[in-house]
Design a protein around this motif. Structure first.
Motif, PDB file in Angstrom:
ATOM      1  N   ASP A   3      35.949 -12.514  23.490  1.00  0.00           N
ATOM      2  CA  ASP A   3      36.479 -13.889  23.424  1.00  0.00           C
ATOM      3  C   ASP A   3      36.350 -14.602  24.758  1.00  0.00           C
ATOM      4  OD1 ASP A   3      37.131 -13.516  20.761  1.00  0.00           O
ATOM      5  OD2 ASP A   3      39.270 -13.173  21.150  1.00  0.00           O
ATOM      6  N   LYS A   4      36.513 -13.856  25.836  1.00  0.00           N
ATOM      7  CA  LYS A   4      36.465 -14.455  27.178  1.00  0.00           C
ATOM      8  C   LYS A   4      35.037 -14.672  27.673  1.00  0.00           C
ATOM      9  CE  LYS A   4      38.227 -13.866  31.854  1.00  0.00           C
ATOM     10  NZ  LYS A   4      39.141 -13.135  32.726  1.00  0.00           N
ATOM     11  N   THR A   5      34.126 -13.752  27.355  1.00  0.00           N
ATOM     12  CA  THR A   5      32.809 -13.787  27.988  1.00  0.00           C
ATOM     13  C   THR A   5      31.680 -14.317  27.117  1.00  0.00           C
ATOM     14  OG1 THR A   5      32.386 -11.460  27.423  1.00  0.00           O
ATOM     15  CG2 THR A   5      33.401 -11.904  29.578  1.00  0.00           C
ATOM     16  N   TYR A   6      31.841 -14.276  25.802  1.00  0.00           N
ATOM     17  CA  TYR A   6      30.790 -14.737  24.888  1.00  0.00           C
ATOM     18  C   TYR A   6      31.231 -16.020  24.196  1.00  0.00           C
ATOM     19  CZ  TYR A   6      28.372 -10.258  25.354  1.00  0.00           C
ATOM     20  OH  TYR A   6      27.702  -9.175  25.840  1.00  0.00           O
ATOM     21  N   ALA A   7      30.274 -16.839  23.795  1.00  0.00           N
ATOM     22  CA  ALA A   7      30.554 -18.147  23.193  1.00  0.00           C
ATOM     23  C   ALA A   7      30.568 -18.099  21.667  1.00  0.00           C
ATOM     24  CB  ALA A   7      29.549 -19.174  23.695  1.00  0.00           C
ATOM     25  N   TYR A   8      31.104 -17.050  21.083  1.00  0.00           N
ATOM     26  CA  TYR A   8      31.184 -16.976  19.628  1.00  0.00           C
ATOM     27  C   TYR A   8      32.066 -18.092  19.065  1.00  0.00           C
ATOM     28  CZ  TYR A   8      28.778 -12.509  19.718  1.00  0.00           C
ATOM     29  OH  TYR A   8      27.843 -11.526  19.897  1.00  0.00           O
ATOM     30  N   ASP A   9      32.983 -18.611  19.860  1.00  0.00           N
ATOM     31  CA  ASP A   9      33.812 -19.726  19.406  1.00  0.00           C
ATOM     32  C   ASP A   9      33.005 -21.020  19.274  1.00  0.00           C
ATOM     33  OD1 ASP A   9      33.545 -19.640  22.245  1.00  0.00           O
ATOM     34  OD2 ASP A   9      35.281 -20.958  22.482  1.00  0.00           O
ATOM     35  N   MET A  10      31.794 -21.051  19.825  1.00  0.00           N
ATOM     36  CA  MET A  10      30.936 -22.228  19.759  1.00  0.00           C
ATOM     37  C   MET A  10      29.846 -22.079  18.693  1.00  0.00           C
ATOM     38  SD  MET A  10      30.549 -22.800  23.864  1.00  0.00           S
ATOM     39  CE  MET A  10      29.737 -24.398  23.774  1.00  0.00           C
ATOM     40  N   GLY A  11      29.675 -20.878  18.138  1.00  0.00           N
ATOM     41  CA  GLY A  11      28.647 -20.625  17.133  1.00  0.00           C
ATOM     42  C   GLY A  11      28.009 -19.274  17.348  1.00  0.00           C
ATOM     43  N   PRO A  12      26.874 -19.022  16.687  1.00  0.00           N
ATOM     44  CA  PRO A  12      26.200 -17.732  16.836  1.00  0.00           C
ATOM     45  C   PRO A  12      25.730 -17.503  18.281  1.00  0.00           C
ATOM     46  CG  PRO A  12      25.269 -18.983  15.001  1.00  0.00           C
ATOM     47  CD  PRO A  12      26.183 -19.900  15.750  1.00  0.00           C
ATOM     48  N   VAL A  13      25.760 -16.247  18.687  1.00  0.00           N
ATOM     49  CA  VAL A  13      25.258 -15.844  19.996  1.00  0.00           C
ATOM     50  C   VAL A  13      24.010 -15.001  19.761  1.00  0.00           C
ATOM     51  CG1 VAL A  13      25.752 -14.405  22.023  1.00  0.00           C
ATOM     52  CG2 VAL A  13      27.505 -15.947  21.117  1.00  0.00           C
ATOM     53  N   LEU A  14      22.997 -15.214  20.568  1.00  0.00           N
ATOM     54  CA  LEU A  14      21.765 -14.441  20.476  1.00  0.00           C
ATOM     55  C   LEU A  14      21.959 -13.149  21.261  1.00  0.00           C
ATOM     56  CD1 LEU A  14      21.123 -17.656  20.568  1.00  0.00           C
ATOM     57  CD2 LEU A  14      18.787 -16.867  20.547  1.00  0.00           C
ATOM     58  N   PHE A  15      22.325 -12.072  20.567  1.00  0.00           N
ATOM     59  CA  PHE A  15      22.680 -10.808  21.203  1.00  0.00           C
ATOM     60  C   PHE A  15      21.743  -9.719  20.693  1.00  0.00           C
ATOM     61  CE2 PHE A  15      26.087  -7.246  21.243  1.00  0.00           C
ATOM     62  CZ  PHE A  15      25.695  -6.806  22.482  1.00  0.00           C
ATOM     63  N   LYS A  16      20.919  -9.203  21.603  1.00  0.00           N
ATOM     64  CA  LYS A  16      20.013  -8.100  21.296  1.00  0.00           C
ATOM     65  C   LYS A  16      20.359  -6.968  22.257  1.00  0.00           C
ATOM     66  CE  LYS A  16      16.468  -5.306  21.273  1.00  0.00           C
ATOM     67  NZ  LYS A  16      16.730  -4.077  22.005  1.00  0.00           N
ATOM     68  N   PRO A  17      21.216  -6.030  21.812  1.00  0.00           N
ATOM     69  CA  PRO A  17      21.620  -4.939  22.688  1.00  0.00           C
ATOM     70  C   PRO A  17      20.515  -3.903  22.889  1.00  0.00           C
ATOM     71  CG  PRO A  17      22.677  -4.740  20.542  1.00  0.00           C
ATOM     72  CD  PRO A  17      21.891  -6.014  20.526  1.00  0.00           C
ATOM     73  N   THR A  18      20.682  -3.078  23.882  1.00  0.00           N
ATOM     74  CA  THR A  18      19.678  -2.085  24.251  1.00  0.00           C
ATOM     75  C   THR A  18      19.458  -1.045  23.161  1.00  0.00           C
ATOM     76  OG1 THR A  18      20.474  -2.301  26.528  1.00  0.00           O
ATOM     77  CG2 THR A  18      18.971  -0.496  26.091  1.00  0.00           C
ATOM     78  N   LEU A  19      20.523  -0.438  22.704  1.00  0.00           N
ATOM     79  CA  LEU A  19      20.423   0.727  21.831  1.00  0.00           C
ATOM     80  C   LEU A  19      20.734   0.378  20.379  1.00  0.00           C
ATOM     81  CD1 LEU A  19      22.239   3.229  24.224  1.00  0.00           C
ATOM     82  CD2 LEU A  19      19.770   2.882  23.946  1.00  0.00           C
ATOM     83  N   ALA A  20      20.024  -0.590  19.839  1.00  0.00           N
ATOM     84  CA  ALA A  20      20.205  -0.969  18.440  1.00  0.00           C
ATOM     85  C   ALA A  20      18.820  -1.075  17.797  1.00  0.00           C
ATOM     86  CB  ALA A  20      20.946  -2.285  18.333  1.00  0.00           C
TER      87      ALA A  20
END
Length: 187
Positions: A73-90
């Motif tokens: 909630d503090k570091t990502y903008a999910y409250d503004m909409g989708p976040v483009l998140f591509k993690p390393t180990l997925a």
């Protein structure tokens, strides 16, 4: 000040301002992201990863989930909409996560929708250091590319390539809107 003069001239010509007094105490407000704010956002994110690991060790998965949710909630903008998140180990088809639920699962695991997640942030991290190769500032957005090194409780260091995109929200908070991570190429 040119912009202020232009605005004043426009308002005067529209009949909305009748004297120069209306601009005597005008404040200049900037929502531009600074390098210092980007570096702080990276440190806050890294400190959160370390805290999640420590909370998992001290209080188990539920405590780690609570810490992770607060960090997202503090570091990502999910409250503004989708976040483009591509993690390393997925792996495909779950290698790109646009929801907070997907990010939470990546960090702490335990979500049946993401069965391969083992909890990246639960790996005993003790320090996180970001080293940027480039920081690109543009208005209320910023992009960074570089490496992030994670040191675990045994002193083992894991380094990943990291690209982040940030936006400054209307409250002045700098949040992640793009997070791409990969292991460096080795030959």
């Amino acid at each position: 000040m040119k912009n202020s003069s232009l605005v004043r001239a426009t308002l005067v010509s529209a009949g909305l301002v009748f004297s120069g007094a209306a601009f005597a105490n005008t404040a200049v407000v900037s929502s531009n992201i600074t390098e210092a704010e980007v570096l702080k956002a990276q440190k806050v994110w890294g400190d959160a990863v370390v805290q999640i690991s420590k909370d998992f060790e001290a209080g188990g998965l539920e405590k780690a989930k609570k810490t992770t949710k607060a960090a997202l909630d503090k570091t990502y903008a999910y409250d503004m909409g989708p976040v483009l998140f591509k993690p390393t180990l997925a792996a495909i088809p779950q290698n790109i996560r646009s929801t907070e639920e997907g990010a939470l699962s990546y960090y702490v695991g335990g979500n049946k929708k993401f069965p391969n997640d083992s909890g990246f942030a639960l790996k005993g991290w003790r320090s996180v250091e970001s080293k940027n190769s480039v920081i690109h500032l543009n208005g209320n957005t910023a992009l960074t590319m570089g490496n992030v090194s994670f040191t675990d409780k045994n002193g083992k260091v894991t380094t990943v390539d990291k690209t982040w995109g940030y936006v400054k929200d209307s409250a002045g908070n700098v949040k992640i809107v793009l997070h791409h991570s990969s292991l460096p190429y080795t030959n």
